[in-house]
Motif scaffolding. Structure first.
Motif, mmCIF file in Angstrom:
data_model
loop_
_atom_site.group_PDB
_atom_site.id
_atom_site.type_symbol
_atom_site.label_atom_id
_atom_site.label_comp_id
_atom_site.label_asym_id
_atom_site.label_seq_id
_atom_site.Cartn_x
_atom_site.Cartn_y
_atom_site.Cartn_z
ATOM 1 N N GLU A 82 39.148 37.993 38.867
ATOM 2 C CA GLU A 82 38.886 36.564 38.706
ATOM 3 C C GLU A 82 38.530 35.923 40.043
ATOM 4 O OE1 GLU A 82 38.314 32.748 37.269
ATOM 5 O OE2 GLU A 82 38.407 34.625 36.128
ATOM 6 N N ALA A 83 39.234 36.306 41.111
ATOM 7 C CA ALA A 83 38.930 35.769 42.437
ATOM 8 C C ALA A 83 37.498 36.131 42.833
ATOM 9 C CB ALA A 83 39.932 36.294 43.468
ATOM 10 N N LEU A 84 37.094 37.365 42.563
ATOM 11 C CA LEU A 84 35.720 37.778 42.862
ATOM 12 C C LEU A 84 34.715 36.997 42.013
ATOM 13 C CD1 LEU A 84 36.173 41.635 43.207
ATOM 14 C CD2 LEU A 84 35.525 40.027 45.023
ATOM 15 N N ALA A 85 35.049 36.769 40.750
ATOM 16 C CA ALA A 85 34.149 36.012 39.875
ATOM 17 C C ALA A 85 33.995 34.576 40.372
ATOM 18 C CB ALA A 85 34.674 36.028 38.440
ATOM 19 N N GLN A 86 35.086 33.952 40.808
ATOM 20 C CA GLN A 86 35.000 32.591 41.340
ATOM 21 C C GLN A 86 34.174 32.560 42.619
ATOM 22 O OE1 GLN A 86 38.838 30.618 41.555
ATOM 23 N NE2 GLN A 86 39.353 31.266 39.463
ATOM 24 N N ALA A 87 34.352 33.558 43.482
ATOM 25 C CA ALA A 87 33.530 33.640 44.693
ATOM 26 C C ALA A 87 32.055 33.812 44.303
ATOM 27 C CB ALA A 87 33.996 34.795 45.580
ATOM 28 N N ASP A 108 31.859 45.525 35.440
ATOM 29 C CA ASP A 108 31.664 46.960 35.268
ATOM 30 C C ASP A 108 32.098 47.705 36.528
ATOM 31 O OD1 ASP A 108 30.340 46.784 32.691
ATOM 32 O OD2 ASP A 108 28.614 45.976 33.781
ATOM 33 N N LYS A 109 32.364 48.985 36.331
ATOM 34 C CA LYS A 109 32.686 49.892 37.442
ATOM 35 C C LYS A 109 33.817 49.354 38.309
ATOM 36 C CE LYS A 109 28.093 51.843 37.437
ATOM 37 N NZ LYS A 109 26.885 52.169 38.159
ATOM 38 N N VAL A 110 34.831 48.751 37.675
ATOM 39 C CA VAL A 110 35.972 48.199 38.409
ATOM 40 C C VAL A 110 36.856 49.338 38.901
ATOM 41 C CG1 VAL A 110 38.016 46.741 38.269
ATOM 42 C CG2 VAL A 110 35.949 46.096 37.055
ATOM 43 N N ARG A 111 37.284 49.219 40.137
ATOM 44 C CA ARG A 111 38.216 50.174 40.723
ATOM 45 C C ARG A 111 39.244 49.400 41.530
ATOM 46 N NH1 ARG A 111 36.275 52.647 37.420
ATOM 47 N NH2 ARG A 111 35.007 54.516 37.504
ATOM 48 N N PHE A 112 40.497 49.801 41.398
ATOM 49 C CA PHE A 112 41.583 49.223 42.184
ATOM 50 C C PHE A 112 42.068 50.297 43.148
ATOM 51 C CE2 PHE A 112 41.605 47.117 38.033
ATOM 52 C CZ PHE A 112 41.336 45.822 38.444
ATOM 53 N N ARG A 113 42.120 49.960 44.417
ATOM 54 C CA ARG A 113 42.404 50.966 45.447
ATOM 55 C C ARG A 113 43.726 50.760 46.184
ATOM 56 N NH1 ARG A 113 39.220 54.728 43.539
ATOM 57 N NH2 ARG A 113 37.028 54.180 43.583
ATOM 58 N N ARG A 114 44.256 49.544 46.168
ATOM 59 C CA ARG A 114 45.536 49.299 46.847
ATOM 60 C C ARG A 114 46.215 48.103 46.210
ATOM 61 N NH1 ARG A 114 46.923 45.517 50.475
ATOM 62 N NH2 ARG A 114 47.742 46.726 52.164
ATOM 63 N N ARG A 115 47.533 48.029 46.382
ATOM 64 C CA ARG A 115 48.292 46.884 45.882
ATOM 65 C C ARG A 115 48.038 45.674 46.771
ATOM 66 N NH1 ARG A 115 53.976 47.324 46.276
ATOM 67 N NH2 ARG A 115 53.613 48.608 48.081
ATOM 68 N N VAL A 116 48.108 44.489 46.163
ATOM 69 C CA VAL A 116 48.043 43.232 46.898
ATOM 70 C C VAL A 116 49.372 42.539 46.653
ATOM 71 C CG1 VAL A 116 46.853 41.024 47.140
ATOM 72 C CG2 VAL A 116 45.541 43.102 46.671
ATOM 73 N N VAL A 117 50.051 42.186 47.739
ATOM 74 C CA VAL A 117 51.420 41.670 47.656
ATOM 75 C C VAL A 117 51.533 40.346 48.414
ATOM 76 C CG1 VAL A 117 52.373 43.998 47.405
ATOM 77 C CG2 VAL A 117 52.128 43.007 49.681
ATOM 78 N N PRO A 118 52.640 39.615 48.199
ATOM 79 C CA PRO A 118 52.820 38.355 48.930
ATOM 80 C C PRO A 118 52.666 38.553 50.437
ATOM 81 C CG PRO A 118 54.496 38.562 47.241
ATOM 82 C CD PRO A 118 53.765 39.883 47.298
ATOM 83 N N GLY A 119 51.967 37.612 51.054
ATOM 84 C CA GLY A 119 51.712 37.674 52.490
ATOM 85 C C GLY A 119 50.350 38.236 52.834
ATOM 86 N N ASP A 120 49.705 38.874 51.862
ATOM 87 C CA ASP A 120 48.366 39.418 52.109
ATOM 88 C C ASP A 120 47.322 38.306 52.088
ATOM 89 O OD1 ASP A 120 49.202 42.062 52.316
ATOM 90 O OD2 ASP A 120 48.674 42.582 50.243
ATOM 91 N N MET A 133 26.123 40.379 40.085
ATOM 92 C CA MET A 133 26.322 40.663 41.507
ATOM 93 C C MET A 133 27.468 41.634 41.693
ATOM 94 S SD MET A 133 27.957 37.079 42.857
ATOM 95 C CE MET A 133 26.891 36.072 41.852
ATOM 96 N N SER A 134 27.520 42.228 42.851
ATOM 97 C CA SER A 134 28.599 43.135 43.225
ATOM 98 C C SER A 134 29.650 42.365 43.999
ATOM 99 C CB SER A 134 28.054 44.272 44.102
ATOM 100 O OG SER A 134 27.101 45.021 43.394
ATOM 101 N N GLY A 135 30.870 42.885 43.972
ATOM 102 C CA GLY A 135 31.927 42.246 44.728
ATOM 103 C C GLY A 135 32.983 43.244 45.147
ATOM 104 N N LYS A 136 33.667 42.887 46.225
ATOM 105 C CA LYS A 136 34.808 43.695 46.655
ATOM 106 C C LYS A 136 35.848 42.775 47.278
ATOM 107 C CE LYS A 136 32.568 45.186 50.959
ATOM 108 N NZ LYS A 136 32.176 46.343 51.765
ATOM 109 N N GLN A 165 37.016 46.532 43.576
ATOM 110 C CA GLN A 165 35.563 46.391 43.607
ATOM 111 C C GLN A 165 35.029 46.432 42.189
ATOM 112 O OE1 GLN A 165 34.571 49.802 46.004
ATOM 113 N NE2 GLN A 165 34.080 51.050 44.215
ATOM 114 N N GLY A 166 33.844 45.863 42.000
ATOM 115 C CA GLY A 166 33.220 45.883 40.685
ATOM 116 C C GLY A 166 31.884 45.169 40.694
ATOM 117 N N ILE A 167 31.196 45.249 39.570
ATOM 118 C CA ILE A 167 29.921 44.563 39.370
ATOM 119 C C ILE A 167 30.144 43.527 38.282
ATOM 120 C CG2 ILE A 167 27.504 44.804 38.710
ATOM 121 C CD1 ILE A 167 27.736 47.753 39.686
ATOM 122 N N MET A 168 29.937 42.256 38.609
ATOM 123 C CA MET A 168 30.246 41.153 37.705
ATOM 124 C C MET A 168 28.995 40.548 37.120
ATOM 125 S SD MET A 168 32.776 39.399 40.431
ATOM 126 C CE MET A 168 31.473 39.561 41.613
#
Length: 154
Positions: free
Chosen positions: A68-73, A98-110, A128-131, A141-144
């Motif tokens: 969602e953050a990538l889509a808003q950007a 499409d082609k969504v991949r999650f590579r690391r956790r995002v935690v408070p303070g990041d 468009m693409s986003g990461k 990352q993904g293609i929105m």
């Protein structure tokens, strides 16, 4: 298009996007190349309402909210790229990712750095693409894709 500011702050984001707390996922735009790319960020704090249930004792930002953050950007890139698009009462409806991949956790303070690029527009459709990165490390990352719709036509 009129000259873009050095950065786009939260007040300007409020003018461009309809999202508000607790669903606004972009705090600031730091760089825009109209029609090409945008860099922004979201400061992730322990006060985010989703951390109450995801997961108690082990807070992790949900992957769908990173998307969602990538889509808003992406919406901001489109609006800042085309003055005509930002006029009137247009709404961006997220139509897919499409082609969504999650590579690391995002935690408070990041600090979630958002990059959208390779924007293509055909009529009222945008793709468009986003990461999303934390400290330069890929988190998501993904293609929105989205449709531009006039609010009155909904």
């Amino acid at each position: 298009m009129s000259e873009l500011p050095q950065f786009v702050d939260i007040q300007q984001i409020f003018e461009l996007l309809p999202h508000r707390y607790p669903f606004l996922m972009v705090d600031r735009v730091t760089e825009v190349v109209p029609g090409e790319s945008l860099k922004a960020f979201k400061n992730v704090t322990v006060n985010e309402p989703f951390f109450q249930g995801h997961f108690p004792g082990l807070p992790v930002m949900p992957g769908v909210l990173m998307c969602e953050a990538l889509a808003q950007a992406g919406g901001l890139l489109a609006l800042l790229s085309d003055e005509e698009m930002s006029k009137g009462d247009n709404v961006f409806l997220f139509t897919g990712i499409d082609k969504v991949r999650f590579r690391r956790r995002v935690v408070p303070g990041d600090k979630l750095d958002l990059e959208v690029f390779d924007m293509k527009r055909k009529m009222n459709l945008i793709k468009m693409s986003g990461k999303a990165l934390v400290n330069g490390e890929l988190a998501c990352q993904g293609i929105m894709s989205a449709a531009i719709v006039n609010r009155e036509d909904m």
